[in-house]
Design a protein around this motif. Structure first.
Motif, PDB file in Angstrom:
ATOM      1  N   THR A  11      -2.511   3.383   2.021  1.00 29.01           N
ATOM      2  CA  THR A  11      -2.644   2.766   3.350  1.00 29.01           C
ATOM      3  C   THR A  11      -4.020   3.015   3.968  1.00 29.01           C
ATOM      4  O   THR A  11      -4.377   2.377   4.953  1.00 29.01           O
ATOM      5  CB  THR A  11      -1.559   3.302   4.316  1.00 29.01           C
ATOM      6  OG1 THR A  11      -1.590   4.734   4.316  1.00 29.01           O
ATOM      7  CG2 THR A  11      -0.166   2.837   3.896  1.00 29.01           C
TER       8      THR A  11
ATOM      9  N   ALA B 275       5.301  10.614   6.162  1.00 35.58           N
ATOM     10  CA  ALA B 275       4.261   9.641   5.803  1.00 35.58           C
ATOM     11  C   ALA B 275       4.463   8.361   6.587  1.00 35.58           C
ATOM     12  O   ALA B 275       5.580   8.034   7.004  1.00 35.58           O
ATOM     13  CB  ALA B 275       4.314   9.350   4.304  1.00 35.58           C
ATOM     14  N   ARG B 276       3.373   7.629   6.797  1.00 35.55           N
ATOM     15  CA  ARG B 276       3.445   6.370   7.542  1.00 35.55           C
ATOM     16  C   ARG B 276       3.497   5.208   6.544  1.00 35.55           C
ATOM     17  O   ARG B 276       2.496   4.858   5.930  1.00 35.55           O
ATOM     18  CB  ARG B 276       2.234   6.250   8.467  1.00 35.55           C
ATOM     19  CG  ARG B 276       2.340   7.225   9.656  1.00 35.55           C
ATOM     20  CD  ARG B 276       1.029   7.404  10.348  1.00 35.55           C
ATOM     21  NE  ARG B 276       0.566   6.248  11.092  1.00 35.55           N
ATOM     22  CZ  ARG B 276       0.842   6.010  12.373  1.00 35.55           C
ATOM     23  NH1 ARG B 276       1.597   6.846  13.057  1.00 35.55           N
ATOM     24  NH2 ARG B 276       0.363   4.950  12.969  1.00 35.55           N
ATOM     25  N   GLN B 277       4.670   4.649   6.389  1.00 31.89           N
ATOM     26  CA  GLN B 277       4.863   3.538   5.450  1.00 31.89           C
ATOM     27  C   GLN B 277       5.619   2.436   6.185  1.00 31.89           C
ATOM     28  O   GLN B 277       6.856   2.435   6.228  1.00 31.89           O
ATOM     29  CB  GLN B 277       5.652   4.023   4.226  1.00 31.89           C
ATOM     30  CG  GLN B 277       6.013   2.943   3.223  1.00 31.89           C
ATOM     31  CD  GLN B 277       4.852   2.055   2.802  1.00 31.89           C
ATOM     32  OE1 GLN B 277       4.493   1.107   3.516  1.00 31.89           O
ATOM     33  NE2 GLN B 277       4.261   2.350   1.658  1.00 31.89           N
ATOM     34  N   PRO B 278       4.877   1.494   6.774  1.00 29.57           N
ATOM     35  CA  PRO B 278       5.550   0.439   7.551  1.00 29.57           C
ATOM     36  C   PRO B 278       6.595  -0.332   6.749  1.00 29.57           C
ATOM     37  O   PRO B 278       7.589  -0.793   7.322  1.00 29.57           O
ATOM     38  CB  PRO B 278       4.398  -0.482   7.997  1.00 29.57           C
ATOM     39  CG  PRO B 278       3.161   0.017   7.324  1.00 29.57           C
ATOM     40  CD  PRO B 278       3.407   1.387   6.811  1.00 29.57           C
ATOM     41  N   LEU B 279       6.407  -0.431   5.426  1.00 28.54           N
ATOM     42  CA  LEU B 279       7.358  -1.213   4.623  1.00 28.54           C
ATOM     43  C   LEU B 279       8.711  -0.526   4.501  1.00 28.54           C
ATOM     44  O   LEU B 279       9.711  -1.173   4.182  1.00 28.54           O
ATOM     45  CB  LEU B 279       6.787  -1.464   3.221  1.00 28.54           C
ATOM     46  CG  LEU B 279       5.510  -2.295   3.182  1.00 28.54           C
ATOM     47  CD1 LEU B 279       4.976  -2.378   1.759  1.00 28.54           C
ATOM     48  CD2 LEU B 279       5.762  -3.697   3.738  1.00 28.54           C
TER      49      LEU B 279
ATOM     50  N   LYS C  34       0.850  -1.199   0.000  1.00 29.39           N
ATOM     51  CA  LYS C  34       0.000   0.000   0.000  1.00 29.39           C
ATOM     52  C   LYS C  34       0.880   1.242   0.000  1.00 29.39           C
ATOM     53  O   LYS C  34       1.892   1.286   0.699  1.00 29.39           O
ATOM     54  CB  LYS C  34      -0.889   0.036   1.257  1.00 29.39           C
ATOM     55  CG  LYS C  34      -1.669  -1.247   1.535  1.00 29.39           C
ATOM     56  CD  LYS C  34      -2.640  -1.601   0.444  1.00 29.39           C
ATOM     57  CE  LYS C  34      -3.301  -2.955   0.754  1.00 29.39           C
ATOM     58  NZ  LYS C  34      -4.019  -3.490  -0.405  1.00 29.39           N
ATOM     59  N   LEU C  35       0.479   2.251  -0.755  1.00 25.06           N
ATOM     60  CA  LEU C  35       1.250   3.497  -0.815  1.00 25.06           C
ATOM     61  C   LEU C  35       1.002   4.357   0.422  1.00 25.06           C
ATOM     62  O   LEU C  35      -0.135   4.494   0.869  1.00 25.06           O
ATOM     63  CB  LEU C  35       0.852   4.304  -2.052  1.00 25.06           C
ATOM     64  CG  LEU C  35       1.049   3.616  -3.406  1.00 25.06           C
ATOM     65  CD1 LEU C  35       0.588   4.542  -4.531  1.00 25.06           C
ATOM     66  CD2 LEU C  35       2.501   3.214  -3.618  1.00 25.06           C
ATOM     67  N   ALA C  36       2.075   4.942   0.950  1.00 22.46           N
ATOM     68  CA  ALA C  36       1.938   5.886   2.053  1.00 22.46           C
ATOM     69  C   ALA C  36       1.274   7.162   1.562  1.00 22.46           C
ATOM     70  O   ALA C  36       1.351   7.506   0.380  1.00 22.46           O
ATOM     71  CB  ALA C  36       3.312   6.210   2.630  1.00 22.46           C
TER      72      ALA C  36
END
Lengths: 275, 275
Positions: free
Chosen positions: A170, B134-138, A132-134
């Protein structure tokens, strides 16, 4: 492998201190050269690159010598892809950019993807990516060189019978495919309306998307540019995918949902597919 | 300007098709060389770079020749900064990475920032950045080469009297400073506890953070690693900031809130500040 020119010179090499190498500090555009050796929608791309550079905080405009070189290369490479990458170049202190950057301009030329012809004829199928894209409004909408999310998307193998990934953010909003923009055609009171992801939070609003939206308006189709999720996508009558090299194609399937091919596709492909 | 070595060769140049240049497809680490010419916490950095590469989907380990070169360069550059960047190199089809990448290894050496000595003595002040991560867990927790958010943060001029930016994420959770990790010391029932941002959604969990957390544990301080917002930060008794070059410093002020300097700082600086 692509042929590459850096600041006008063929097959020259990059400084390893270049900020695109260290931080992805740059923007790029991928353009199609038509069969007469003309760059398609060139003015829109210069504007897009200028806007993207401004979003990152640097000023760029194409010099006469760059335009002359691109013109010349395009003439020699009909039906090819011409990519122009702009990097903020060498300089600055760590993350802090230099006040007056020496922009690195890199042109690369490669063949158009061979399978696009078949996609245009047959339509394609999308599978939903688990990546999923941030949501980063400061980097949304333009094509900067921080593309690890796309690299991660492409690291997964597509299921058999699928051609590309559908990508959500996201918050589970529909954004794009791994390399193209998406437009939904929905029927309301026997009229087609186009539903288009906004790209305010994620994704790239490409030049071909703009061309497709103009063409849809010319067909009398109303546009609705906003956020929407996968359930709204499933209710669409037709799905279209577009980018500079592909022009526009039908999406016939997303995961297990099928979509009718649109009767207007062949007509709009005349306008949009590089030829 | 930093001295640079690519794949062992000094002042050589990069292929413009390198994936770190086109997509930011790589990881890096910034390490301190001590006064005896030894790289500090070297094993932790190799592990960190290995973990980061694995998160991006490629396998790396330091070769004997790379280690020998780094050893040699460190010995010749006491009290310098040694940065190692790993890029997935040239290859792949667009965003899709090659199955067996030829990794580009770039070493650069530069002086330690001159103002860090004063920061260590005087402590520093942070102003909250308007740029939210940004929130990007990956991509959270490791130091990859997609660093446009940090570039955007540093594009704003700090208000007078402030030394660095405090950075929150788009959900208003405290993440880090523009270039260092943050630890709060809060008092509960007359005992100090450390409250540490989790970096599950944004930010980089640096090697020095790990060292500081170990040192705090050794002081008998309990650790709580989780998300928290600015109001919890304001209730902290002491604030500590750490990175590989800085070691650890007190944060005396965040915006208009003041924080007492911690009595343990000088003792932990003996362990953590490069010397």
């Amino acid at each position: 492998m692509a042929d590459v020119w850096i600041n006008g010179d063929k097959e020259s090499m990059l400084d390893p201190r270049d900020r695109a190498f260290t931080y992805g500090d740059g923007v790029f555009a991928t353009m199609a050269v038509d069969s007469r050796g003309q760059l398609r929608f060139a003015e829109s791309y210069w504007q897009r690159l200028q806007d993207g550079s401004a979003r990152l905080g640097f000023h760029w405009q194409p010099s006469a010598s760059l335009l002359a070189q691109i013109h010349d290369l395009a003439a020699k490479h009909p039906l090819h892809c011409l990519k122009l990458q702009l990097s903020r170049g060498v300089g600055g202190r760590g993350y802090a950019a230099p006040a007056t950057p020496q922009i690195t301009e890199v042109i690369s030329i490669s063949p158009l993807p061979a399978h696009y012809r078949q996609w245009q004829t047959d339509g394609i199928s999308l599978a939903t990516s688990s990546v999923k894209l941030a949501r980063q409004p400061l980097l949304a909408g333009f094509k900067h060189c921080n593309r690890l999310e796309q690299v991660l998307i492409k690291q997964h193998a597509l299921p058999a019978g699928y051609d590309d990934w559908l990508v959500l953010d996201t918050e589970q909003q529909v954004v794009e495919s791994s390399m193209a923009n998406l437009v939904l055609l929905v029927e309301q009171q026997q009229q087609l309306h186009a539903l288009v992801p906004s790209h305010a939070y994620a994704g790239v609003a490409g030049v071909m998307r703009q061309q497709l939206l103009q063409a849809l308006l010319a067909e009398g189709i109303h546009l609705h540019i906003r956020e929407f999720g996968i359930s709204e996508l499933r209710q669409a009558k037709h799905l279209l995918l577009c980018n500079s090299l592909l022009g526009m194609v039908d999406v016939c399937r997303v995961d297990n949902s099928s979509f009718a091919r649109w009767q207007g596709t062949a007509r709009l492909q005349q306008l949009l597919v590089p030829h």
